[in-house]
Write an enzyme that holds these catalytic residues in place. Structure first.
Site, mmCIF file in Angstrom:
data_model
loop_
_atom_site.group_PDB
_atom_site.id
_atom_site.type_symbol
_atom_site.label_atom_id
_atom_site.label_comp_id
_atom_site.label_asym_id
_atom_site.label_seq_id
_atom_site.Cartn_x
_atom_site.Cartn_y
_atom_site.Cartn_z
ATOM 1 C CG PHE A 1 -1.889 1.220 1.111
ATOM 2 C CD1 PHE A 1 -3.046 1.125 0.359
ATOM 3 C CD2 PHE A 1 -1.595 2.428 1.719
ATOM 4 C CE1 PHE A 1 -3.908 2.213 0.222
ATOM 5 C CE2 PHE A 1 -2.447 3.520 1.598
ATOM 6 C CZ PHE A 1 -3.605 3.412 0.849
ATOM 7 C CG ASP B 1 5.954 3.854 1.494
ATOM 8 O OD1 ASP B 1 5.895 4.624 2.475
ATOM 9 O OD2 ASP B 1 4.998 3.666 0.732
ATOM 10 C CE LYS C 1 -0.243 7.093 6.297
ATOM 11 N NZ LYS C 1 -1.453 7.798 5.845
#
Length: 406
Positions: free
Chosen positions: A145, A230, A259
């Protein structure tokens, strides 16, 4: 009447009426928050064990982050990248040094940062590695994801994320996560990068086998391929280290961050790499009006300062042991397996008892917010400011929910 004047049923109905149904949220309408706690429009308090998918690593409304935002709001919020502002260099220097890299390219969302990494890797492949034009390939993992843009969903294996959004972008090879042999076989003369999550969050907090990333690093070095980590969900203290890939003493060629970089206040993302990688970009080839804006950088500077101290990393490591010990004690009592690192756990609930969605609904009824993923798996990721007592409380609530279902 505005939503702030409504009770939960009215606010939920109003959101349902006016919003595209791209999410299926729990029936909780949050109005206020601080630390590890949120309060809904009816005044009911909940422990937040999702933390904005790691965007709230430092908790809700961390005092120093709020102070940095307030101070910047009073001075300057946006210039665009047509000019340089007085927070930009401090943020880029601090983040580059935190990552041990030469350069930083700030963006806004995590997906934008992943797109940036893809573009940089392809250009590096053509200009530095010498891959023929249009032949660049990036190796990725199943159940990944990395975001929801059309390019990113092109290499997703999740039907919900991918179906009906084609035609898809070519140039990606998908291999099983954690399978070093399959990854090695997939890397060829046209491979420019390997893009992986050090821990797959959306897939259920999947931790790869020990030695996997060390092997990937060796393959990438031998074959002149960029290793891109990531760390959007797994990084910035979540797993007990600044970056999750550090658990294997591996240094990637490129970090993709987001984030928590925005402190739970504004969207902030970035790519960090050395000059021989990020230096391939020239003016006009990539950018963002809001990327690296003054407000984002002011908050980002303070985020870096918090991480430089190491307190949050140590706290995540120490409290993570307590969390995982408590969760493992529930195996056989309705829990089938527990995975994760630091203050991040994937918990497989016995599907004979309930789905992950049902588990999260019942947890919410008992004052704990979490999120399900894929069948009967739930994710627990409290803010790193959570206390031992709050951890114990959440585990006790989960135990109660499981016992009531048995």
């Amino acid at each position: 009447m505005t939503t702030v004047d409504m009770v939960t049923p009215e606010a939920l109905a109003e959101a349902e009426r006016w919003t595209a149904h791209n999410y299926h949220p729990l029936p909780v309408v949050v109005a206020d928050a601080e630390g590890a706690w949120v309060t809904d429009v009816d005044g009911r308090r909940y422990l937040d064990f999702l933390a904005g998918y790691s965007a709230l690593n430092f908790g809700h409304r961390h005092p120093s982050l709020i102070a940095a935002a307030h101070a910047q709001l009073d001075r300057l919020t946006l210039t665009s990248r047509a000019f340089v502002h007085d927070q930009f260099a401090d943020f880029c220097r601090g983040l580059a040094q935190l990552c041990g890299k030469d350069l930083v390219l700030p963006m806004n969302t995590g997906a934008e940062a992943v797109e940036t990494a893809i573009k940089v890797a392809r250009k590096w492949g053509y200009r530095v590695k010498g891959v023929p034009d249009g032949r660049a390939n990036i190796v990725v993992a199943e159940n990944n994801f990395h975001g929801r843009t059309t390019t990113i969903v092109s290499f997703s294996t999740d039907p919900d994320a991918r179906d009906d959004f084609g035609p898809y972008t070519p140039g990606f090879t998908i291999v099983p996560y954690g399978d070093l042999e399959a990854l090695t076989a997939a890397v060829d003369e046209h491979t420019v990068a390997v893009l992986l999550e050090p821990i797959q969050g959306e897939a259920g907090v999947l931790v790869p086998p020990t030695g996997y990333f060390a092997g990937v690093r060796e393959v990438c070095t031998d074959r002149k391929v960029l290793l891109i980590a990531d760390e959007i969900q797994s990084g910035l203290g979540r797993t007990g280290r600044t970056f999750a890939i550090e658990h294997e003493d591996v240094v990637p060629d490129m970090y993709v961050l987001g984030k928590a970089l925005g402190g739970g206040i504004v969207p902030v993302s970035a790519v960090a790499a050395n000059r021989d990688v990020l230096g391939v970009l020239k003016p006009g080839e990539h950018g963002s009006t809001f990327g690296g804006n003054p407000l984002a950088c002011a908050i980002g500077v303070e985020v870096v300062r918090l991480l430089e101290r190491g307190d949050f990393q140590r706290r995540s490591a120490e409290l993570g042991e307590r969390l995982h010990d408590g969760l493992r004690a529930l195996i056989g009592r309705g829990v089938l397996a527990v995975r994760g690192r630091g203050l991040w756990a994937g918990v497989d609930i016995d599907p004979a008892l309930m789905t992950g969605r049902q588990a999260c609904e019942r947890l919410a009824e008992q004052g704990v917010l979490a999120k399900d993923t894929h069948g009967s798996t739930i994710r627990l990721a409290p803010p790193l400011v959570v206390t031992p007592a709050e951890l114990d409380q959440a585990v006790a609530v989960l135990a109660k929910v499981l016992d009531e279902a048995r």
